[in-house]
Write a protein that holds these residues in place. Sequence first.
Motif, PDB file in Angstrom:
ATOM      1  N   PHE A  87       3.863  -4.960 -13.538  1.00 39.31           N
ATOM      2  CA  PHE A  87       4.184  -6.834 -13.949  1.00 39.31           C
ATOM      3  C   PHE A  87       5.594  -6.764 -14.499  1.00 39.31           C
ATOM      4  N   VAL A  88       5.518  -6.709 -15.692  1.00 40.18           N
ATOM      5  CA  VAL A  88       7.039  -6.829 -16.102  1.00 40.18           C
ATOM      6  C   VAL A  88       8.056  -6.456 -15.033  1.00 40.18           C
ATOM      7  N   ILE A  89       8.573  -5.299 -14.427  1.00 38.47           N
ATOM      8  CA  ILE A  89       9.034  -4.650 -13.343  1.00 38.47           C
ATOM      9  C   ILE A  89       9.510  -6.560 -12.810  1.00 38.47           C
ATOM     10  N   GLN A 126       0.450  -1.222  -0.053  1.00 36.73           N
ATOM     11  CA  GLN A 126       0.207   0.111  -0.042  1.00 36.73           C
ATOM     12  C   GLN A 126       1.201   1.829   0.240  1.00 36.73           C
ATOM     13  N   LYS A 127       2.220   1.557   0.636  1.00 41.05           N
ATOM     14  CA  LYS A 127       2.968   2.400   0.535  1.00 41.05           C
ATOM     15  C   LYS A 127       3.754   2.640   0.083  1.00 41.05           C
ATOM     16  N   PHE A 128       3.955   1.486  -1.577  1.00 42.47           N
ATOM     17  CA  PHE A 128       4.685   2.326  -1.839  1.00 42.47           C
ATOM     18  C   PHE A 128       3.794   1.981  -4.473  1.00 42.47           C
ATOM     19  N   GLY A 129       2.769   2.068  -3.295  1.00 43.77           N
ATOM     20  CA  GLY A 129       1.144   1.882  -4.259  1.00 43.77           C
ATOM     21  C   GLY A 129       1.350   0.446  -5.171  1.00 43.77           C
ATOM     22  N   LEU A 130       2.129  -0.098  -4.992  1.00 45.91           N
ATOM     23  CA  LEU A 130       1.741  -1.836  -5.396  1.00 45.91           C
ATOM     24  C   LEU A 130       1.040  -2.477  -5.109  1.00 45.91           C
ATOM     25  N   SER A 131      -0.030  -2.309  -4.104  1.00 46.77           N
ATOM     26  CA  SER A 131      -0.999  -3.176  -4.168  1.00 46.77           C
ATOM     27  C   SER A 131      -1.884  -3.810  -5.310  1.00 46.77           C
ATOM     28  N   ALA A 132      -2.310  -5.122  -5.467  1.00 48.67           N
ATOM     29  CA  ALA A 132      -3.147  -5.592  -6.001  1.00 48.67           C
ATOM     30  C   ALA A 132      -4.543  -4.209  -6.414  1.00 48.67           C
ATOM     31  N   ALA A 133      -5.003  -4.213  -5.365  1.00 48.28           N
ATOM     32  CA  ALA A 133      -6.562  -2.925  -5.696  1.00 48.28           C
ATOM     33  C   ALA A 133      -5.678  -1.598  -6.779  1.00 48.28           C
ATOM     34  N   GLN A 134      -3.972  -1.150  -5.999  1.00 46.66           N
ATOM     35  CA  GLN A 134      -3.942   0.362  -6.607  1.00 46.66           C
ATOM     36  C   GLN A 134      -2.623  -0.388  -7.755  1.00 46.66           C
ATOM     37  N   ILE A 135      -2.609  -1.528  -8.351  1.00 47.87           N
ATOM     38  CA  ILE A 135      -2.051  -1.680  -9.652  1.00 47.87           C
ATOM     39  C   ILE A 135      -2.650  -1.536 -11.145  1.00 47.87           C
ATOM     40  N   ASN A 136      -4.571  -1.985  -9.894  1.00 48.82           N
ATOM     41  CA  ASN A 136      -5.831  -2.525 -10.831  1.00 48.82           C
ATOM     42  C   ASN A 136      -6.771  -1.336 -11.516  1.00 48.82           C
ATOM     43  N   TYR A 164      -2.590 -10.880  -4.223  1.00 48.27           N
ATOM     44  CA  TYR A 164      -3.821 -10.555  -3.307  1.00 48.27           C
ATOM     45  C   TYR A 164      -3.055 -12.444  -2.475  1.00 48.27           C
ATOM     46  N   LEU A 165      -2.768 -11.674  -1.227  1.00 48.55           N
ATOM     47  CA  LEU A 165      -1.724 -12.532  -0.604  1.00 48.55           C
ATOM     48  C   LEU A 165      -2.555 -14.031  -0.630  1.00 48.55           C
ATOM     49  N   SER A 166      -1.887 -14.964  -0.310  1.00 47.25           N
ATOM     50  CA  SER A 166      -2.718 -15.965   0.273  1.00 47.25           C
ATOM     51  C   SER A 166      -1.463 -16.813   1.603  1.00 47.25           C
ATOM     52  N   LEU A 190      12.159  -9.867 -11.363  1.00 49.75           N
ATOM     53  CA  LEU A 190      12.812  -9.731  -9.574  1.00 49.75           C
ATOM     54  C   LEU A 190      12.582 -10.131  -9.220  1.00 49.75           C
ATOM     55  N   SER A 191      10.857 -11.518 -10.247  1.00 51.94           N
ATOM     56  CA  SER A 191      10.995 -12.884  -9.660  1.00 51.94           C
ATOM     57  C   SER A 191       9.957 -12.222  -8.246  1.00 51.94           C
ATOM     58  N   SER A 192       9.154 -11.181  -7.843  1.00 50.02           N
ATOM     59  CA  SER A 192       8.501 -11.288  -6.694  1.00 50.02           C
ATOM     60  C   SER A 192       7.360 -11.861  -6.529  1.00 50.02           C
ATOM     61  N   SER A 193       7.123 -12.575  -5.754  1.00 52.17           N
ATOM     62  CA  SER A 193       6.230 -13.241  -5.301  1.00 52.17           C
ATOM     63  C   SER A 193       4.554 -12.474  -4.531  1.00 52.17           C
ATOM     64  N   LEU A 194       5.322 -11.856  -4.264  1.00 45.87           N
ATOM     65  CA  LEU A 194       4.270 -10.545  -2.907  1.00 45.87           C
ATOM     66  C   LEU A 194       3.996  -8.872  -3.560  1.00 45.87           C
TER      67      LEU A 194
END
Length: 166
Positions: A77-79, A56-66, A91-93, A83-87
Amino acid sequence: MQAMTLSEIEQLRVECRSMVAKQSMVSGAIAMVPIPGLDVGTDVAIMSRMVEQINQKFGLSAAQINQLNPQLKQRVFVIVSSLSSSLIGKYLSKELLLLAFKRVGVRLASKQAAKFVPFLGSAIAAGISYGAMRMLGNAHIEDCCQVLIQLQSSTTFEHETMARDI
């Protein structure tokens, strides 16, 4: 998502690292309780909340990106995938968070086994929990910073190219 300067990104990094340190202390304190299994569920809950707050702070939550325009969303999403970031932007499970724990080499079983060692076991488990939470949180912060920095550089390059073409 508004463009950020490097100093603004650094300020976010500092704020989030402080939050990670506090949450890591909570995780370590809960791990001191000599009940096997209690801290794993708590760690997942703490990590889930912490990652969502960082996103949220970085503006990178699923809702913000959508909410981004399609071109910018694709660039993010390319970036993120590079980075191979999975988070980031997901939406976190529970399963996704357990994979993240494995990513940084956390051995949840060893933390649980440590609780069976008399006297020092709980302290060992607390140290493992604290270290793992801090390592995961800080790694996620760095991934978020990299996304914003790379996004900023690609946008700057794009603007410079457009200015030259005019």
